[in-house]
Every structure is written in structure tokens, then in C-alpha cells.
Design a protein around this motif. Structure first.
Motif, short mmCIF file in Angstrom:
data_model
loop_
_atom_site.label_atom_id
_atom_site.label_comp_id
_atom_site.label_asym_id
_atom_site.label_seq_id
_atom_site.Cartn_x
_atom_site.Cartn_y
_atom_site.Cartn_z
N GLU A 61 110.17 2.08 30.21
CA GLU A 61 109.66 1.25 29.48
C GLU A 61 108.35 0.69 30.00
OE1 GLU A 61 111.14 -0.05 26.86
OE2 GLU A 61 109.42 -2.04 26.92
N PRO A 62 107.20 0.76 29.12
CA PRO A 62 105.93 0.24 29.98
C PRO A 62 106.39 -1.09 30.74
CG PRO A 62 105.30 0.82 27.20
CD PRO A 62 107.46 0.92 28.09
N ASP A 63 105.32 -1.82 31.48
CA ASP A 63 105.45 -2.93 31.78
C ASP A 63 104.49 -3.68 31.20
OD1 ASP A 63 103.54 -1.72 33.39
OD2 ASP A 63 103.48 -3.26 35.01
N TRP A 64 105.53 -3.84 29.97
CA TRP A 64 104.17 -4.79 28.83
C TRP A 64 103.75 -6.29 29.52
CZ3 TRP A 64 102.29 -2.41 24.71
CH2 TRP A 64 102.89 -1.36 24.91
N PRO A 65 102.45 -6.83 29.00
CA PRO A 65 101.90 -8.40 29.43
C PRO A 65 103.25 -9.85 28.83
CG PRO A 65 100.45 -7.03 27.72
CD PRO A 65 101.79 -6.24 27.86
N GLY A 66 103.03 -10.09 30.23
CA GLY A 66 103.33 -11.59 29.78
C GLY A 66 103.12 -12.09 28.38
N LEU A 67 103.65 -13.16 27.92
CA LEU A 67 103.55 -13.94 26.69
C LEU A 67 101.91 -14.45 27.20
CD1 LEU A 67 105.59 -16.31 25.36
CD2 LEU A 67 104.76 -14.20 24.14
N ALA A 68 101.74 -14.95 27.61
CA ALA A 68 100.15 -16.08 28.44
C ALA A 68 98.95 -14.41 28.56
CB ALA A 68 99.86 -16.19 29.90
N THR A 69 98.95 -13.56 28.64
CA THR A 69 98.09 -13.11 28.51
C THR A 69 98.22 -12.07 27.40
OG1 THR A 69 99.12 -11.62 31.14
CG2 THR A 69 97.64 -10.44 30.28
N LEU A 70 99.66 -11.93 26.72
CA LEU A 70 98.96 -11.65 25.05
C LEU A 70 98.70 -12.21 24.29
CD1 LEU A 70 101.19 -8.86 24.15
CD2 LEU A 70 101.83 -10.79 22.96
N GLY A 71 98.31 -13.41 25.00
CA GLY A 71 98.12 -14.86 24.43
C GLY A 71 96.19 -14.61 24.22
N ALA A 72 96.29 -14.03 25.77
CA ALA A 72 94.79 -14.23 25.51
C ALA A 72 93.82 -12.71 24.84
CB ALA A 72 94.15 -13.12 27.76
N LEU A 73 95.13 -11.56 24.56
CA LEU A 73 94.60 -10.19 24.37
C LEU A 73 94.89 -10.89 22.60
CD1 LEU A 73 97.07 -7.59 26.55
CD2 LEU A 73 94.22 -7.83 26.07
N VAL A 74 95.20 -11.69 21.88
CA VAL A 74 94.72 -11.80 20.64
C VAL A 74 94.04 -12.46 20.62
CG1 VAL A 74 95.97 -13.13 18.47
CG2 VAL A 74 97.79 -11.79 20.76
N ILE A 75 93.78 -13.33 21.65
CA ILE A 75 92.55 -14.36 21.49
C ILE A 75 91.28 -13.62 21.99
CG2 ILE A 75 90.94 -16.30 23.07
CD1 ILE A 75 93.82 -17.79 23.40
N SER A 76 91.19 -12.78 22.51
CA SER A 76 89.92 -11.88 22.19
C SER A 76 89.81 -10.93 21.58
CB SER A 76 90.35 -10.62 24.19
OG SER A 76 90.55 -11.36 25.27
N VAL A 77 91.09 -9.89 20.41
CA VAL A 77 90.94 -8.80 19.90
C VAL A 77 90.35 -10.15 18.25
CG1 VAL A 77 92.05 -7.94 17.51
CG2 VAL A 77 92.64 -7.56 20.18
N VAL A 78 90.73 -11.75 18.16
CA VAL A 78 90.14 -12.08 17.19
C VAL A 78 88.79 -13.07 17.77
CG1 VAL A 78 90.65 -15.22 16.26
CG2 VAL A 78 92.63 -13.47 16.50
N VAL A 79 87.83 -12.64 18.95
CA VAL A 79 87.08 -13.44 19.25
C VAL A 79 86.42 -11.82 18.41
CG1 VAL A 79 85.28 -13.49 21.06
CG2 VAL A 79 87.48 -15.02 20.57
N LEU A 80 86.51 -10.96 18.85
CA LEU A 80 85.93 -9.17 18.50
C LEU A 80 85.41 -9.55 17.10
CD1 LEU A 80 86.77 -7.22 21.11
CD2 LEU A 80 84.59 -8.41 20.99
N VAL A 81 86.71 -10.07 16.27
CA VAL A 81 86.54 -9.34 15.04
C VAL A 81 86.01 -10.84 13.84
CG1 VAL A 81 87.98 -9.53 12.36
CG2 VAL A 81 88.97 -8.66 14.81
N ILE A 82 85.52 -11.89 15.06
CA ILE A 82 84.88 -13.08 14.32
C ILE A 82 83.50 -12.99 14.84
CG2 ILE A 82 84.32 -15.39 14.31
CD1 ILE A 82 87.17 -16.11 15.18
#
Lengths: 146, 501
Positions: A61-82
Motif C-alpha cells: 500500500e502506498p502511504d496516502w496523505p492524511g485528510l488535511a493534506t488531501l483537503g489542501a490538494l483538493v483546494i489546489s485543484v479547485v483553484v487551478l480549475v477556477i
């Protein structure tokens, strides 16, 4: 383990959909022996087989980021789309400053630093693109030009 | 003698003031890109391609600029390996093993100079090798028909999947993703749309630059967000730089052997510079034995991987120029550049556009001397660059990528596609699925299908035609061996880390 199994299943499903979609390709009357369908179908079969291997022999299993980091990643993707959508209507400077600032904050976690970075990058890159590379970027929202 | 006249043609192109200036600028930019952690040759070259177009350069100049960046990045990769213990790019990974211990002993300057000289030896001899080998291979390549090309593409994918990744199934998946994406758009032979789902943006297919910038540059940003820039710890200070002549003289044989190993690894399609530096380090380590002190900070441990990876960088240009099959991730990006410049690599390139090929080779020879000058006496300038915090660098890279892709087509669709490729690249790399085969698939997919279809037209649909010549049989055997052999060898040779270049 689970991640690889899921990846394998997803790959199999996508590959089957790809093959199904390949069978719908129109063939022209100028038929060559292979035609436009065969190669995509071969790709689909190879992918499905490899997906099957992953289901049965997954890696660790790869070490997936925790929820906080995942949130930061989702925010970044949304920012890039906008950002992608706002580049034309709002001009270069404003969206770039905001998007660069938010990305910078996600990496450095320092608010003032990020704000300065955002504004600085926006102005600097604008000058480089406009005057050194000669790209016709619009600096401000079109409404400002009247 | 033919070689000399070709070379003089090359130098007449390369020594024109503009070309020379571009080569120097490319070297400088490349070294910076290489030394910045998180920006390697692949994503560095990828984000610069769209910007090259806006400069309005002709094909030769653009090619000279970008290959100078490529060589520069290979040189620069060692700087952060040695000072920060972070490889600036994937092939520089092996340099950390002895470079960082040396730096901790207060010999950072020595390590930088030795590795700079080793880079020069590797890159220079590999360029000479390219000069000698490429025309020969181009002559052999004239014998290649569609069946042989199809086998060659299979070979490239299987060696890339077999040697450069940790799990064959994942490499196959990555190749299929790339090939599958390449099928999108109008079919080459019939002109009818495939997999476009009625979307007009997809009629032209997926632009490989969008995929490359997304998979390499945007995905890297996500990795930095995940680590919160923790990779950028302050490393070892560089005091003063002197030339450790004794160390250089004592490691000269190491450099030469590593160059040969690296060059061969580079020429193999799909293997690339990471493998070159890995094999060079490992073979030197076993030659030196336990008394050699590899891993504790010895000069030869720095010289071997650097000579190896730079030699492989030159070697990787051989299959790229003569056959159109790239030998590594970065040469895949350079192939993308050639295709966008409307230059079709292959044997005919050497006969029809000799000024491009020989101008490029001559520029590379010049670039090596420029890089030696930049990387030994001026190395302190580049050490400064390492102090750029990732919180500034990565947003900058993102914005440059956006503007670059936006300037190509001016469509939102491509920007969104780029972000999507970034997310895909992050998830796949997280799961140890290599992304280079995806790029290779998108680049070669249509050519590969054309080769298959032409072969079948020639043979009237008889699949045994694919195995009808000794060359294609040899390539198929090499492909199968390259794919299967690493499964058994992996038990004996463990890579220190997943290799993605």
C-alpha cells in the motif's frame, strides 16, 4: 494492497468500456486489413490483462496523505480549475496573484510570505511574458479598458 | 572524411552568433533548472517548449536551445544532490550516495568540482559517440520496414516497462493509457473520428505538450503541497572551491568506464539516464570492492554516477534522432519538440536535413565546454539558486505552465486537461505507476499503429509478416527478454528508489 486492487479493477472497467467504444468506430469503405478498430482493441486487451495482474498480485500500500493534506490538494485543484476559467475574462494579473498566493500558502504555510509571493510572481511573470517573450497577455479585466 | 565535412557543416551552423548565444543561454537556464529540486530535465524542458514557440525560433535554433537546456539540466542535477541530499532530478539520485557524505565532511567544493569534471567527461565522450554511432545506425535504419518499426516500438515500451519500473503490470497499464489517449482524434488512414464522443476539442487529439506539462510539472506541484516543501531543508554550506587535482586524476579511469556503461544504457531505447548512473555506480562499487569506501564520501563514488548519467543523456539522443524512438523521459520530451517543429526524426533526417543534425551535434560539443566553465569556476552562482524557497518556485512553475499551454491554443479546454493530467500524474506516481510510458504512448501511438497497419497491408493481413525478417525477430526477442529478465534480476539488484525518468 487495496489501492492496487482498486486500480486494477478501474483499469479493467475502463479497458472494457474502451473496447466497447472501439467496436463502434465507423469504418470507411477504403478498408485496410487491420482497420481503425483493431489497434485500440489490442490496447484495451493488454490494459485489461495488466489490470487483472494487479488485482491478483498487488504491491504494498502506498502511504496516502492524511485528510488535511488531501483537503489542501483538493483546494489546489479547485483553484487551478477556477484559474483556468478566469484567465481570459479577468486578465492576467489578478487571477495569477490570487492563484499563486494560494498555492504558495499550501506549500509554505506562511500567509504574509504567500501573499507577497503571489503579487510578486504575478507582476514579474507578466513583465517577462509581455516584454521579454512578446506574448499578448491582457493585464486587467476587459471592463477596465471600457 | 565524410565525418569531417559534416562536422564543418555543423560548426558553421553552431558558430553563428545567434546559435552560440542560444547554446550559452540554454546551458545557463538548464543548469538552474537541473539544480532546483523539483524541476528536472523532463519538466524543465516541457514547460519551456511552448515558450520557445513564442520566441519565433527556427527549427535548428529551437533544437539547439532545448538540447543545451537538457544537457545543462543533467549537469545541474548534481548540485542539490551534493549540497541538500535531494536529487535535483531522478538520474542524480545516485550522486547523493557519496556526494552528500563528502559535503558533510566539509568537501562540498571538491565534490562539486569532481562531479562537474565527471559530467564533462561523460557528456563530451557521449557526444563524440553520438557523432560516430548515429550515422551508422541511421544507415541500418534504412533497412527498417513497417514490421521492424512495429517491433522497435514494442521493444521501447517493454524495456521501459521492464527495466525502468518496479512492476511490469503497472508499466503496461501506463503504456496502454498513453497509447489509448493517442488513438483519440481523427484516424490517420480513414480520416474518421475515434473516441471523440462528439467533442470538437478532441477532434485534433490530445496535444502531447498538454499531457507532458500536466504529468511532469503540475503533478510535481501536488507533491510539494503534500510535503509542505519539507524537501527543502537547508543543506551543507559551501565554503571555497578549489580544484582537487589528485582526486580527479585518481578517478579518471572510473569516469571513462562509467562513460562507456552510461552510454550503452542510454542508447538502449527506453532505459535512459537513471539506469546509466545506476549501472555506472554499481559497477564501480563492485570494482572498488569493500575497501573502496563507496557510500562514505569518496571521489570515485561521485565521479561514476555523474559520468554515467551524462553519458547516458548523450547516448539517449542516438535512438531518438536515428529511429524516432526516445531512450528516456527527457528525450521523449525532446521528441515532442521535434514533432512540433515539424522535424520527423529517423534515418532520412540525416540525409535530408543534415544541417539540423550536425548543427545540433556541433552545438552540443560547444555546450559541453560552456557547461564545464559554468559548473566548475562559476558553480557558486548556481548554489545561490538553491536558496529559492519552494513556496515561490512551484507556484511560479505552475503559472509558467498555464501561460505556456494557454499561448499554444488559447483554449480553456487544454488548461483543464493539463490540470487533469496533473492529478492523474500525482495519483499514478503515488501508486508507483511510471508516467514516462504514458508520454511515450501518446507520442508514438499513431506511428506504432501506422506501422502495424502498413505491415498488414503489405502482407495482406498475414500476422506472421511481423516476424519475417531477422531484424524484426531480433527486436522481438530483445523486447521479450527486456520485459521478462528484470523480474528475475530484481531479486539481486534492488534499486534505492523508484525510478521515473
Amino acid at each position: 494492497m487495496a489501492s492496487d486492487r482498486i486500480l486494477g479493477l478501474v483499469v479493467i472497467l475502463v479497458a472494457l468500456a474502451y473496447i466497447a467504444s472501439a467496436t463502434q468506430i465507423q469504418t470507411s469503405f477504403l478498408a485496410d486489413p487491420v482497420g481503425p478498430k483493431t489497434f485500440p482493441i489490442l490496447i484495451g486487451i493488454a490494459a485489461a490483462l495488466a489490470g487483472g495482474v494487479l488485482v491478483f498480485r498487488p504491491d504494498e500500500e502506498p502511504d496516502w496523505p492524511g485528510l488535511a493534506t488531501l483537503g489542501a490538494l483538493v483546494i489546489s485543484v479547485v483553484v487551478l480549475v477556477i484559474y483556468a476559467y478566469s484567465l481570459r475574462p479577468l486578465g492576467f494579473l489578478l487571477p495569477t496573484a490570487i492563484a499563486a498566493g494560494i498555492l504558495s500558502y499550501q506549500i509554505s504555510q506562511r500567509a504574509v510570505f504567500a501573499a507577497v509571493t503571489g503579487v510578486g510572481l504575478s507582476v514579474l511573470l507578466f513583465l517577462v511574458f509581455r516584454y521579454a517573450l512578446g506574448l499578448s497577455l491582457v493585464p486587467f479585466p476587459e471592463a477596465f479598458h471600457g | 572524411m565524410e565525418l569531417l565535412s559534416n562536422l564543418s557543416l555543423g560548426f558553421s551552423v553552431a558558430l553563428s552568433p545567434t546559435t552560440l548565444m542560444l547554446a550559452v543561454a540554454g546551458c545557463f537556464l538548464g543548469t538552474i533548472i537541473g539544480s532546483l529540486p523539483g524541476l528536472g530535465p523532463s519538466n524543465g524542458v516541457a514547460i519551456l517548449i511552448p515558450l520557445t514557440f513564442t520566441l519565433g525560433l527556427d527549427a535548428t535554433s529551437a533544437l539547439v536551445l532545448m538540447t543545451a537546456v537538457y544537457y545543462g539540466a543533467m549537469y545541474g542535477g548534481r548540485i542539490s544532490s551534493i549540497l541538500l541530499n535531494i536529487p535535483g532530478d531522478e538520474p542524480a539520485l545516485m550522486t547523493t550516495l557519496d556526494g552528500y557524505p563528502m559535503a558533510k565532511q566539509g568537501r562540498a567544493g571538491d565534490a562539486l568540482v569532481i562531479s562537474g569534471v565527471a559530467s564533462f567527461v561523460g557528456a563530451f565522450l557521449a557526444t563524440v559517440g553520438l557523432m560516430l554511432l548515429a550515422p551508422l545506425l541511421a544507415r541500418v535504419a534504412f533497412l527498417f520496414g513497417p514490421a521492424e518499426y512495429f517491433a522497435l516500438y514494442i521493444l521501447a515500451f517493454s524495456t521501459l516497462g521492464g527495466i525502468a519500473s518496479n512492476n511490469q503490470a503497472k508499466a503496461v497499464i501506463a503504456s496502454c493509457i498513453g497509447l489509448g489517449i493517442a488513438m483519440i482524434g481523427l484516424d490517420n488512414s480513414s480520416g474518421l473520428p475515434r473516441f471523440t464522443f462528439g467533442n470538437l476539442h478532441l477532434m485534433d487529439g490530445v496535444d502531447f505538450l498538454v499531457a507532458i506539462v500536466g504529468l511532469f510539472a503540475i503533478a510535481e506541484v501536488f507533491f510539494f503541497i503534500e510535503s509542505h516543501g519539507a524537501k527543502s531543508s537547508i543543506g551543507v554550506k559551501l565554503e571555497k572551491v578549489t580544484v582537487p587535482i589528485r582526486d580527479i586524476v585518481s578517478s579518471i579511469w572510473t569516469m571513462l568506464r562509467a562513460t562507456v556503461v552510461g552510454f550503452i544504457a542510454g542508447v538502449l531505447p527506453g532505459a535512459g539516464a537513471s539506469l546509466g548512473s545506476f549501472l555506472a555506480y554499481m559497477s564501480e562499487k563492485s570494482i572498488a570492492g569493500p575497501k573502496g569506501g563507496f557510500g562514505t564520501g569518496v571521489a570515485r563514488g561521485v565521479a561514476a554516477p555523474e559520468a554515467g548519467n551524462n553519458a547516458a543523456a548523450g547516448g539517449a539522443l542516438v535512438p531518438m534522432l536515428t529511429l524516432g524512438v526516445p531512450g528516456s523521459g527527457t528525450t521523449a520530451v525532446l521528441l515532442a519538440l521535434l514533432l512540433t517543429l515539424n522535424i520527423t526524426p529517423g534515418p532520412t533526417l540525416f540525409t535530408e536535413r543534415p544541417e539540423v543534425v550536425w548543427g545540433l551535434i556541433a552545438s552540443l560539443l560547444i555546450a559541453n565546454f560552456v557547461l564545464l566553465a559554468m559548473n566548475v569556476p562559476l558553480v557558486k552562482v548556481f548554489v545561490r539558486v538553491l536558496q529559492v524557497p519552494p513556496g515561490v518556485l512551484l507556484p511560479g512553475v505552475t503559472m509558467i505552465s498555464f501561460v505556456g499551454i494557454f499561448s499554444l491554443s488559447g483554449s480553456y479546454f487544454d488548461l483543464l486537461l493539463m490540470v487533469a493530467f496533473g492529478v492523474l500524474g500525482y495519483v499514478l506516481r503515488k501508486m508507483d505507476v511510471p508516467t514516462v510510458p504514458i508520454i511515450l504512448g501518446i507520442l508514438l501511438g499513431n506511428a506504432m499503429e501506422d506501422a502495424l497497419r502498413r505491415a498488414m497491408v503489405l502482407s495482406d493481413g498475414d500476422p506472421t509478416f511481423l516476424l519475417s525478417s531477422p531484424i524484426s525477430i531480433g527486436l522481438w526477442i530483445a523486447a521479450i527478454a527486456g520485459f521478462i529478465a528484470p523480474m528475475f534480476l530484481r531479486r539481486f539488484i534492488r534499486k534505492p528508489q523508484a525510478v521515473t525518468d
